[in-house]
Design a protein around this motif. Structure first.
Motif, PDB file in Angstrom:
ATOM      1  N   ILE A  12       5.902  34.918  12.233  1.00 50.14           N
ATOM      2  CA  ILE A  12       5.008  35.036  13.391  1.00 50.14           C
ATOM      3  C   ILE A  12       5.802  35.237  14.672  1.00 50.14           C
ATOM      4  O   ILE A  12       5.448  36.068  15.512  1.00 50.14           O
ATOM      5  CB  ILE A  12       4.081  33.805  13.479  1.00 50.14           C
ATOM      6  N   LEU A  13       6.889  34.494  14.832  1.00 48.26           N
ATOM      7  CA  LEU A  13       7.718  34.669  16.024  1.00 48.26           C
ATOM      8  C   LEU A  13       8.302  36.079  16.074  1.00 48.26           C
ATOM      9  O   LEU A  13       8.374  36.698  17.144  1.00 48.26           O
ATOM     10  CB  LEU A  13       8.830  33.623  16.060  1.00 48.26           C
ATOM     11  N   GLY A  14       8.714  36.612  14.926  1.00 47.01           N
ATOM     12  CA  GLY A  14       9.230  37.977  14.876  1.00 47.01           C
ATOM     13  C   GLY A  14       8.168  39.002  15.220  1.00 47.01           C
ATOM     14  O   GLY A  14       8.436  39.973  15.945  1.00 47.01           O
ATOM     15  N   VAL A  15       6.951  38.790  14.729  1.00 50.04           N
ATOM     16  CA  VAL A  15       5.844  39.706  15.048  1.00 50.04           C
ATOM     17  C   VAL A  15       5.555  39.658  16.543  1.00 50.04           C
ATOM     18  O   VAL A  15       5.426  40.699  17.198  1.00 50.04           O
ATOM     19  CB  VAL A  15       4.581  39.348  14.228  1.00 50.04           C
ATOM     20  N   LYS A  16       5.476  38.459  17.094  1.00 46.75           N
ATOM     21  CA  LYS A  16       5.208  38.329  18.529  1.00 46.75           C
ATOM     22  C   LYS A  16       6.301  38.978  19.369  1.00 46.75           C
ATOM     23  O   LYS A  16       6.025  39.506  20.444  1.00 46.75           O
ATOM     24  CB  LYS A  16       5.080  36.856  18.913  1.00 46.75           C
ATOM     25  N   ALA A  17       7.535  38.955  18.885  1.00 43.98           N
ATOM     26  CA  ALA A  17       8.657  39.534  19.624  1.00 43.98           C
ATOM     27  C   ALA A  17       8.771  41.044  19.425  1.00 43.98           C
ATOM     28  O   ALA A  17       9.628  41.683  20.007  1.00 43.98           O
ATOM     29  CB  ALA A  17       9.962  38.856  19.195  1.00 43.98           C
ATOM     30  N   GLY A  18       7.906  41.614  18.583  1.00 37.90           N
ATOM     31  CA  GLY A  18       7.919  43.056  18.373  1.00 37.90           C
ATOM     32  C   GLY A  18       8.946  43.541  17.362  1.00 37.90           C
ATOM     33  O   GLY A  18       9.200  44.741  17.268  1.00 37.90           O
TER      34      GLY A  18
END
Length: 79
Positions: free
Chosen positions: A65-71
């Motif tokens: 999720i953190l990776g998705v949020k960071a693009g």
């Protein structure tokens, strides 16, 4: 409930509540997640609700999720 080690048939996950993003479309192309009694998180494809579910730890899902949020995965959506 059978012990989940990496993946299992989603139909075997009785009593869990599957959730999907409000951004999902009406054609049923959705990724669904469910919290398991032991705290792990199952992920399935809504087009195949009886099909396989992959099981992840909360730390693994948080990293994703953190990776998705960071693009970090945006390039997967572009041609």
């Amino acid at each position: 409930m059978p012990h989940a080690y990496n993946g299992m048939a989603a139909k075997d996950l009785q009593g869990v509540v599957w959730r999907k993003s409000r951004f999902s479309n009406s054609q049923g192309t959705c990724v669904e997640l469910a919290k398991l009694p032991d705290g792990d998180i199952a992920v399935r494809n809504s087009r195949f609700p009886e099909g396989p579910a992959l099981v992840y730890t909360p730390a693994e899902v948080e990293a994703m999720i953190l990776g998705v949020k960071a693009g970090e995965f945006d390039d997967l959506l572009r041609p």
